[in-house]
Design a protein around this motif. Structure first.
Motif, PDB file in Angstrom:
ATOM      1  N   GLU A 161       0.990  -1.229   0.211  1.00  0.00           N
ATOM      2  CA  GLU A 161      -0.005   0.009   0.018  1.00  0.00           C
ATOM      3  C   GLU A 161       0.886   1.176  -0.087  1.00  0.00           C
ATOM      4  OE1 GLU A 161      -2.084  -0.366   3.574  1.00  0.00           O
ATOM      5  OE2 GLU A 161      -0.388   0.564   4.740  1.00  0.00           O
ATOM      6  N   LYS A 162       0.516   2.350  -0.479  1.00  0.00           N
ATOM      7  CA  LYS A 162       1.096   3.414  -0.301  1.00  0.00           C
ATOM      8  C   LYS A 162       1.659   3.872   0.909  1.00  0.00           C
ATOM      9  CE  LYS A 162       0.983   6.627  -4.222  1.00  0.00           C
ATOM     10  NZ  LYS A 162       1.953   6.416  -4.831  1.00  0.00           N
ATOM     11  N   ALA A 163       2.759   4.610   0.932  1.00  0.00           N
ATOM     12  CA  ALA A 163       3.338   5.109   2.366  1.00  0.00           C
ATOM     13  C   ALA A 163       2.248   6.485   2.581  1.00  0.00           C
ATOM     14  CB  ALA A 163       4.470   5.580   2.247  1.00  0.00           C
ATOM     15  N   GLY A 200      13.170   0.485   4.839  1.00  0.00           N
ATOM     16  CA  GLY A 200      13.666   1.564   4.064  1.00  0.00           C
ATOM     17  C   GLY A 200      12.688   1.475   2.846  1.00  0.00           C
ATOM     18  N   THR A 201      13.526   0.886   1.847  1.00  0.00           N
ATOM     19  CA  THR A 201      12.770   0.905   0.509  1.00  0.00           C
ATOM     20  C   THR A 201      11.940  -0.641   0.703  1.00  0.00           C
ATOM     21  OG1 THR A 201      14.264  -0.680  -0.234  1.00  0.00           O
ATOM     22  CG2 THR A 201      14.825   1.588  -0.855  1.00  0.00           C
ATOM     23  N   GLY A 202      12.072  -1.141   1.619  1.00  0.00           N
ATOM     24  CA  GLY A 202      11.024  -2.442   1.707  1.00  0.00           C
ATOM     25  C   GLY A 202      11.895  -3.766   1.027  1.00  0.00           C
ATOM     26  N   VAL A 237      10.053   2.400  10.322  1.00  0.00           N
ATOM     27  CA  VAL A 237       9.446   2.300   8.995  1.00  0.00           C
ATOM     28  C   VAL A 237       9.711   3.680   8.387  1.00  0.00           C
ATOM     29  CG1 VAL A 237       7.658   1.941   7.370  1.00  0.00           C
ATOM     30  CG2 VAL A 237       7.731   0.508   9.404  1.00  0.00           C
ATOM     31  N   LYS A 238      10.494   3.650   7.232  1.00  0.00           N
ATOM     32  CA  LYS A 238      10.721   5.077   6.532  1.00  0.00           C
ATOM     33  C   LYS A 238       9.715   5.661   5.602  1.00  0.00           C
ATOM     34  CE  LYS A 238      15.728   5.172   6.699  1.00  0.00           C
ATOM     35  NZ  LYS A 238      17.194   5.266   6.039  1.00  0.00           N
ATOM     36  N   SER A 284       6.479   0.126  -1.205  1.00  0.00           N
ATOM     37  CA  SER A 284       5.061  -0.232  -0.623  1.00  0.00           C
ATOM     38  C   SER A 284       5.135  -1.369   0.419  1.00  0.00           C
ATOM     39  CB  SER A 284       3.994  -0.204  -1.651  1.00  0.00           C
ATOM     40  OG  SER A 284       4.097   0.736  -2.302  1.00  0.00           O
ATOM     41  N   PHE A 285       6.250  -1.866   0.844  1.00  0.00           N
ATOM     42  CA  PHE A 285       5.929  -3.162   1.798  1.00  0.00           C
ATOM     43  C   PHE A 285       6.003  -2.313   3.310  1.00  0.00           C
ATOM     44  CE2 PHE A 285       7.786  -5.522   5.528  1.00  0.00           C
ATOM     45  CZ  PHE A 285       7.323  -6.628   5.093  1.00  0.00           C
TER      46      PHE A 285
END
Ligand code: IMP
Ligand code: MG
Length: 273
Positions: free
Chosen positions: A6-8, A182-184, A209-210, A217-218
């Motif tokens: 899902e979107k941050a 970060g990026t996931g 979580v950044k 999106s993780f």
């Protein structure tokens, strides 16, 4: 399975300080009929475990308000999360985790090296809850070592460079304990490595979580704090192996990055091709 796509959430600029993202009181009642079971489950999970959000304009605490090792004087921007708040937040995460999965035996998989402090404190709280309840939960702890960052940049590929034989995860209820998403990409790669071994259940707890545009999106199942897209160190999080001996989570400054930067020639030794 762990995580979600899902979107941050928006950064919520304009409010000073850290703000608690309030949990909704109950489930939204107008769920569209086209939403599948996973979406609904995901909404439930989000509502159950809100995360503490540090806004983009949160300046952090002045370093002079706290003590920290002298050898890092001049290398840090600010204290983003003081040690006491980290530990208090982990106590609550442990409670949430036990409520969710404490009826199973749990295999805690600590992601080294950055996750070791978080894992140690989390396991301590999980043990306390288990000890003081009528229900005894058996808990084992394993370790896996991953490497995905050079200096402050993601290498784009995750290397498993040590730890248990993953086949021991077969049929287990696995709780992955990670320092920061970060990026996931690291966590997604780890999850896909683990899934081959057919664990019964996998959940991910990440202390941080950044919010980053580079995110794929993780989202972990349990998150301690959502932070801006800055490079943080301390509480076992490192910059090229430095700063793990710092108690608070701090933002490293340009001087610190330069001082402990690994040059390309040395990187070839650390990360041989
Ligand atoms: P991702 O693949 O970008 O999600 O990065 C995850 C991994 O990179 C984490 O397990 C950390 O080890 C490392 N990492 C990402 N951001 C930071 C940071 O700000 N400080 C220290 N390590 C970080
Ligand atoms: Mg990590």
């Amino acid at each position: 399975m762990a995580g979600s796509s899902e979107k941050a959430p928006d950064s919520g600029r304009g409010v000073v300080g850290a703000a608690l993202q309030k949990p909704a009181a109950r489930l939204p009642h107008a769920l569209s009929v086209t939403e599948d079971k996973r979406d609904i489950e995901e909404k439930r999970r989000k509502i159950r475990s809100p995360n503490l959000m540090l806004l983009d304009n949160w300046p952090g605490y002045d370093l002079d308000l706290f003590t920290y090792p002298q050898h890092y004087y001049g290398d840090l921007e600010c204290v983003l999360i003081p040690h006491g708040i980290i530990v208090d937040r982990i106590e609550r995460l442990a409670k949430d985790i036990m409520k969710d999965i404490g009826y199973h035996d749990i295999l805690v998989l600590c992601v080294l090296k950055g996750g070791y402090k978080f894992c140690a404190d989390l396991v301590e709280h999980l043990k306390n809850i288990s000890r003081n309840s009528d229900r005894f939960v058996s808990m084992k702890v394993d370790f896996i070592r991953l490497k995905s960052y050079k200096n402050d940049r993601s290498m784009g590929e995750m290397q498993i460079i040590g730890g248990e034989d993953l086949s021991t995860l077969a049929g287990k209820n696995v709780l992955i304990v990670e320092d920061v998403v970060g990026t996931g990409r690291t966590m997604k790669a780890l999850l896909s490595s683990i899934e081959k071994y057919k664990p019964n259940m996998v959940k991910v707890a990440s202390l941080l979580v950044k919010r980053t545009a580079r995110s794929d999106s993780f989202k972990p199942d349990y998150a301690g704090f959502e932070i801006p897209d800055v490079f943080v160190v301390g509480y076992a999080l490192d910059y090229n192996e430095y700063f793990r001996d710092l108690n608070h989570i701090c933002v490293i400054n340009e001087h610190g990055k330069e001082k402990y930067r690994i040059c390309e020639a040395k990187l070839i030794n650390v990360f041989p091709r």
